[in-house]
Motif scaffolding. Structure first.
Motif, PDB file in Angstrom:
ATOM      1  N   PRO A  89     -25.359  46.663-108.418  1.00 16.45           N
ATOM      2  CA  PRO A  89     -26.421  47.651-108.619  1.00 16.45           C
ATOM      3  C   PRO A  89     -26.405  48.209-110.050  1.00 16.45           C
ATOM      4  O   PRO A  89     -27.438  48.497-110.621  1.00 16.45           O
ATOM      5  CB  PRO A  89     -26.120  48.750-107.601  1.00 16.45           C
ATOM      6  N   LYS A  90     -25.203  48.346-110.627  1.00 17.81           N
ATOM      7  CA  LYS A  90     -25.076  48.744-112.037  1.00 17.81           C
ATOM      8  C   LYS A  90     -23.918  47.957-112.626  1.00 17.81           C
ATOM      9  O   LYS A  90     -23.058  47.434-111.911  1.00 17.81           O
ATOM     10  CB  LYS A  90     -24.865  50.250-112.190  1.00 17.81           C
ATOM     11  N   LEU A  91     -23.888  47.857-113.942  1.00 16.78           N
ATOM     12  CA  LEU A  91     -22.863  47.064-114.622  1.00 16.78           C
ATOM     13  C   LEU A  91     -21.462  47.598-114.327  1.00 16.78           C
ATOM     14  O   LEU A  91     -21.188  48.782-114.505  1.00 16.78           O
ATOM     15  CB  LEU A  91     -23.095  47.059-116.137  1.00 16.78           C
ATOM     16  N   GLU A  92     -20.601  46.703-113.857  1.00 20.95           N
ATOM     17  CA  GLU A  92     -19.177  46.984-113.704  1.00 20.95           C
ATOM     18  C   GLU A  92     -18.457  45.942-114.555  1.00 20.95           C
ATOM     19  O   GLU A  92     -18.213  44.822-114.113  1.00 20.95           O
ATOM     20  CB  GLU A  92     -18.758  46.861-112.237  1.00 20.95           C
ATOM     21  N   SER A  93     -18.140  46.305-115.784  1.00 23.19           N
ATOM     22  CA  SER A  93     -17.575  45.370-116.761  1.00 23.19           C
ATOM     23  C   SER A  93     -16.316  44.676-116.252  1.00 23.19           C
ATOM     24  O   SER A  93     -16.161  43.466-116.389  1.00 23.19           O
ATOM     25  CB  SER A  93     -17.260  46.088-118.069  1.00 23.19           C
ATOM     26  N   LYS A  94     -15.417  45.446-115.659  1.00 25.09           N
ATOM     27  CA  LYS A  94     -14.148  44.883-115.195  1.00 25.09           C
ATOM     28  C   LYS A  94     -14.386  43.852-114.087  1.00 25.09           C
ATOM     29  O   LYS A  94     -13.760  42.793-114.064  1.00 25.09           O
ATOM     30  CB  LYS A  94     -13.230  45.998-114.709  1.00 25.09           C
ATOM     31  N   ARG A  95     -15.301  44.147-113.184  1.00 29.01           N
ATOM     32  CA  ARG A  95     -15.613  43.221-112.084  1.00 29.01           C
ATOM     33  C   ARG A  95     -16.234  41.929-112.611  1.00 29.01           C
ATOM     34  O   ARG A  95     -15.910  40.834-112.147  1.00 29.01           O
ATOM     35  CB  ARG A  95     -16.548  43.906-111.096  1.00 29.01           C
ATOM     36  N   LEU A  96     -17.119  42.036-113.599  1.00 32.89           N
ATOM     37  CA  LEU A  96     -17.735  40.853-114.179  1.00 32.89           C
ATOM     38  C   LEU A  96     -16.689  40.006-114.898  1.00 32.89           C
ATOM     39  O   LEU A  96     -16.664  38.776-114.762  1.00 32.89           O
ATOM     40  CB  LEU A  96     -18.863  41.246-115.137  1.00 32.89           C
ATOM     41  N   ALA A  97     -15.807  40.640-115.653  1.00 30.99           N
ATOM     42  CA  ALA A  97     -14.740  39.907-116.350  1.00 30.99           C
ATOM     43  C   ALA A  97     -13.847  39.178-115.353  1.00 30.99           C
ATOM     44  O   ALA A  97     -13.495  38.008-115.544  1.00 30.99           O
ATOM     45  CB  ALA A  97     -13.918  40.867-117.210  1.00 30.99           C
ATOM     46  N   LEU A  98     -13.491  39.848-114.270  1.00 30.31           N
ATOM     47  CA  LEU A  98     -12.657  39.245-113.234  1.00 30.31           C
ATOM     48  C   LEU A  98     -13.377  38.061-112.592  1.00 30.31           C
ATOM     49  O   LEU A  98     -12.771  37.024-112.331  1.00 30.31           O
ATOM     50  CB  LEU A  98     -12.281  40.283-112.180  1.00 30.31           C
ATOM     51  N   ALA A  99     -14.667  38.196-112.353  1.00 29.65           N
ATOM     52  CA  ALA A  99     -15.440  37.120-111.728  1.00 29.65           C
ATOM     53  C   ALA A  99     -15.456  35.872-112.601  1.00 29.65           C
ATOM     54  O   ALA A  99     -15.379  34.750-112.092  1.00 29.65           O
ATOM     55  CB  ALA A  99     -16.868  37.584-111.449  1.00 29.65           C
ATOM     56  N   LEU A 100     -15.564  36.035-113.918  1.00 26.22           N
ATOM     57  CA  LEU A 100     -15.562  34.876-114.814  1.00 26.22           C
ATOM     58  C   LEU A 100     -14.184  34.248-114.900  1.00 26.22           C
ATOM     59  O   LEU A 100     -14.056  33.030-114.965  1.00 26.22           O
ATOM     60  CB  LEU A 100     -16.037  35.273-116.207  1.00 26.22           C
TER      61      LEU A 100
END
Length: 153
Positions: free
Chosen positions: A76-87
């Protein structure tokens, strides 16, 4: 002896700095090239992906773009840490939670690092063919690989 070691380290740092500068320059030239722009995948344009600098195969780049876009659209909003972990690591696919997407560590081997944000600075050393700095909309993503040596026990 210390003076020689300092000089060698300084020369190595300068060599790497020149390499990264040439890499950024080549990426800019490729981005300005009309023929290269024609080769861009329509999907990338729809995602508003902009490659800032790259030393990575186009197939790996597309993998990173797809993973980043799927993860971003699931938030719903940017979660930088979650996106980094996903990559970096394997994670469930948003559209099919029981089907894990194999991301960079599990697909291409260990020692991938990911930095995500709207504003950050960095200076990193990466393995050959393992560097991608790109943006999607206003989110900037730095994905890079470093060499790993096993520890003898």
């Amino acid at each position: 002896m210390r003076g020689a070691a300092k000089k060698a380290a300084s020369e190595e740092l300068e060599r790497r700095s020149q390499y990264l500068s040439s890499l950024v320059q080549r990426t800019k030239i490729m981005g300005d090239n009309a023929a290269a722009a024609a080769d861009h995948d329509k999907k990338e344009e729809e995602m508003n992906v902009k490659v800032r600098a790259a030393d990575m195969s186009p197939a790996l780049q597309k993998h990173a773009f797809r993973c980043a876009r799927e993860t971003l659209t699931s938030m719903p909003k940017l979660e930088s840490k979650r996106l980094a972990l996903a990559l970096k690591k394997a994670r469930p696919c948003p559209s099919m939670p029981s089907f894990p997407l194999q991301e960079f560590d599990s697909t291409y081997g260990p020692a991938w690092h990911c930095i995500v944000g709207t504003s950050f600075g960095s200076y990193v050393t990466h393995s050959l063919g393992g560097f991608l700095y790109f943006s999607i909309d206003k989110v900037y993503i730095l994905l890079f690989r470093t060499a790993v040596e096993p520890v003898d026990r």
